[in-house]
Design an enzyme around this catalytic site. Structure first.
Site, PDB file in Angstrom:
ATOM      1  N   CYS A 172      -2.930 -13.673  -3.403  1.00  0.00           N
ATOM      2  CA  CYS A 172      -2.604 -14.260  -2.100  1.00  0.00           C
ATOM      3  C   CYS A 172      -2.788 -15.776  -2.120  1.00  0.00           C
ATOM      4  O   CYS A 172      -2.849 -16.413  -1.066  1.00  0.00           O
ATOM      5  CB  CYS A 172      -3.467 -13.641  -1.004  1.00  0.00           C
ATOM      6  SG  CYS A 172      -5.249 -13.930  -1.206  1.00  0.00           S
TER       7      CYS A 172
ATOM      8  N   PHE B 132     -11.917  -5.184  -5.476  1.00  0.00           N
ATOM      9  CA  PHE B 132     -11.865  -5.977  -4.243  1.00  0.00           C
ATOM     10  C   PHE B 132     -11.281  -5.099  -3.135  1.00  0.00           C
ATOM     11  O   PHE B 132     -10.332  -5.478  -2.442  1.00  0.00           O
ATOM     12  CB  PHE B 132     -11.033  -7.250  -4.425  1.00  0.00           C
ATOM     13  CG  PHE B 132     -11.435  -8.092  -5.599  1.00  0.00           C
ATOM     14  CD1 PHE B 132     -12.493  -8.983  -5.498  1.00  0.00           C
ATOM     15  CD2 PHE B 132     -10.757  -7.987  -6.806  1.00  0.00           C
ATOM     16  CE1 PHE B 132     -12.867  -9.759  -6.583  1.00  0.00           C
ATOM     17  CE2 PHE B 132     -11.118  -8.757  -7.896  1.00  0.00           C
ATOM     18  CZ  PHE B 132     -12.184  -9.651  -7.781  1.00  0.00           C
TER      19      PHE B 132
ATOM     20  N   ASP C 241     -16.315  -3.189  -4.246  1.00  0.00           N
ATOM     21  CA  ASP C 241     -16.376  -4.402  -3.434  1.00  0.00           C
ATOM     22  C   ASP C 241     -17.826  -4.869  -3.399  1.00  0.00           C
ATOM     23  O   ASP C 241     -18.751  -4.072  -3.592  1.00  0.00           O
ATOM     24  CB  ASP C 241     -15.872  -4.146  -2.011  1.00  0.00           C
ATOM     25  CG  ASP C 241     -15.408  -5.423  -1.315  1.00  0.00           C
ATOM     26  OD1 ASP C 241     -14.196  -5.693  -1.308  1.00  0.00           O
ATOM     27  OD2 ASP C 241     -16.282  -6.156  -0.799  1.00  0.00           O
TER      28      ASP C 241
ATOM     29  N   ARG D  68       0.842  -1.202   0.000  1.00  0.00           N
ATOM     30  CA  ARG D  68       0.000   0.000   0.000  1.00  0.00           C
ATOM     31  C   ARG D  68       0.877   1.252   0.000  1.00  0.00           C
ATOM     32  O   ARG D  68       0.604   2.227  -0.711  1.00  0.00           O
ATOM     33  CB  ARG D  68      -0.943  -0.021   1.209  1.00  0.00           C
ATOM     34  CG  ARG D  68      -2.069  -1.021   1.090  1.00  0.00           C
ATOM     35  CD  ARG D  68      -3.091  -0.854   2.192  1.00  0.00           C
ATOM     36  NE  ARG D  68      -2.693  -1.472   3.433  1.00  0.00           N
ATOM     37  CZ  ARG D  68      -3.043  -2.711   3.817  1.00  0.00           C
ATOM     38  NH1 ARG D  68      -3.763  -3.468   3.015  1.00  0.00           N
ATOM     39  NH2 ARG D  68      -2.660  -3.192   4.984  1.00  0.00           N
TER      40      ARG D  68
ATOM     41  N   ASP E 172      -6.762  -6.803  -6.141  1.00  0.00           N
ATOM     42  CA  ASP E 172      -6.326  -7.517  -4.936  1.00  0.00           C
ATOM     43  C   ASP E 172      -7.428  -8.497  -4.527  1.00  0.00           C
ATOM     44  O   ASP E 172      -8.082  -8.323  -3.502  1.00  0.00           O
ATOM     45  CB  ASP E 172      -6.029  -6.525  -3.809  1.00  0.00           C
ATOM     46  CG  ASP E 172      -5.485  -7.208  -2.558  1.00  0.00           C
ATOM     47  OD1 ASP E 172      -4.911  -8.306  -2.697  1.00  0.00           O
ATOM     48  OD2 ASP E 172      -5.637  -6.637  -1.465  1.00  0.00           O
TER      49      ASP E 172
END
Length: 390
Positions: free
Chosen positions: A331, A219, A241, A203, A291
């Protein structure tokens, strides 16, 4: 103490010698049955290690020590070591939320502790290591000044509740400091233990790429990347989102940091659908941030995950004009760094674009990765320049 001995195949000797913390069940001799959470001694050739037996999952033994069955002093030494490793982060003075204990990477497999200001939030990933929790709690108290140590659990209706191991009950929501800005951490109801702490440095990196840009953050969760972009001088940020409460948290976070949320957009939508809609409408953004959540929980979902990442990144590239930036992250542990880069190349080809990687990162120092445990590296984060095919 009586302890069960398990002989392993000789070809596991190098893994034992290097310190790899897992023994998979298919390497265990057949008809081996032990009580969940039992200490065991495993050996391959002339190399041995001590670990905890897991009676249920694919990982049959989590290894802790080459030399001895751990005791409370051994556990405290691991907790203190992990605390010392994070000293450079604390010395910065601009962050008070980070991962104190990262399971296997810090020598305590299956156990994670995140620190939010002075509240330590504990989490275990398998019941077999539960017997170590009292030792970990005692160690946390001795190593650093904390106000409370708690664990998020579920009640009989599946609702989250606090189990306080020691000290004060943590607030359900807390304002923490990250990179010098303030963020709401929903400790009781939020994702993970409240924030995606592993993206903190990414970030901060994003800030310097967004001056004067129009940014689409997909997201967005509670708007961490959106906040970074706005504080970095973006002239407009749209956060997308599917969760309305996450977007409300994002709006509040903007206001908390002196930004006018009404000067930006917070859109509740399915990201895949919205990207397709914006492409049809001819909308463009200078920077698109992706993300997404993990698309694979097991190895057999890997190919499905790569297909989903490819489609997502190709859709995003349709919205980025030449000279813009694609900021893409994953991730998913089952997708390697090489897989991720290959996926980006495929997505670019599908979208008729060329990518040049300007920044390539992984996890921050509070999520360290030992070389003998590559499985500990799951996070991929790339900033890529977008151009037309020459």
């Amino acid at each position: 103490m009586s302890i069960r001995e398990i002989r392993l195949p000789a070809d596991l000797k190098p893994a034992l010698l290097s310190g790899h913390p897992w023994i998979y069940r298919d390497h265990i001799p057949p008809n081996t049955y032990l009580k969940n959470g039992s200490w065991v001694r495993v050996s391959a050739g002339n190399v041995a290690a001590y670990g905890i037996w897991d009676a249920h999952g694919p990982i049959a033994v989590r290894l802790f020590s080459r030399h001895t069955i751990p005791d409370i002093a051994w556990v405290e030494a691991r907790v203190r070591e992990a605390w010392d490793v994070r000293a450079p982060l604390r010395a910065r003075g601009d962050t008070n939320a980070y991962r104190w204990l990262y399971g296997e990477s810090d020598g305590l497999p299956g156990i994670v502790v995140d620190l939010y200001d002075r509240h330590a939030i504990l989490r275990t990933y398998t019941d077999s290591v539960r017997k170590l929790v009292p030792w970990v709690v005692a160690a946390l108290r001795r190593v650093a000044p904390v106000d409370g140590i708690a664990e998020r659990q579920e009640d009989e209706f599946g609702e989250p509740r606090w189990h306080v191991h020691w000290g004060q009950r943590p607030p359900d929501e807390l304002v923490v400091l990250e990179n010098g800005w303030h963020m709401y951490a929903n400790l009781l109801h939020g994702q993970k233990t409240g924030l995606f702490l592993d993206q903190r440095e990414n970030r901060r990196e994003l800030m310097r790429w967004c001056g004067g840009k129009r940014v689409l953050n997909c997201f967005a969760y509670n708007g961490g990347f959106s906040l970074a972009a706005a504080l970095g001088g973006a002239r407009f940020v749209e956060s997308v989102d599917v969760a309305a409460n996450a977007l409300e948290d994002a709006r509040r976070t903007f206001a908390l940091n002196g930004l006018d949320p009404d000067a930006h957009a917070f859109t509740r939508a399915d990201v895949f659908d919205l990207l397709e809609q914006y492409a049809r409408e001819g909308r463009t953004f200078d920077v698109v941030v992706l993300d997404p959540p993990s698309f694979a929980r097991s190895k057999n979902q890997r190919h499905k995950a790569i297909r989903a990442y490819t489609r997502l990144n190709a859709l995003a590239l349709n919205l980025i004009p030449p000279g813009g930036l694609l900021v893409s992250s994953s991730c998913t542990a089952q997708v390697s760094h090489a897989d991720f880069l290959n996926m980006l190349a495929t997505a670019a080809a599908k979208a008729g674009r060329r990518l040049r990687i300007l920044h390539d990162a992984g996890q921050p120092l509070d999520h360290p990765v030992p070389p003998h445990f590559p499985e500990g590296r799951y996070l991929k984060f790339v900033i890529a320049h977008v151009a037309d095919v020459a």
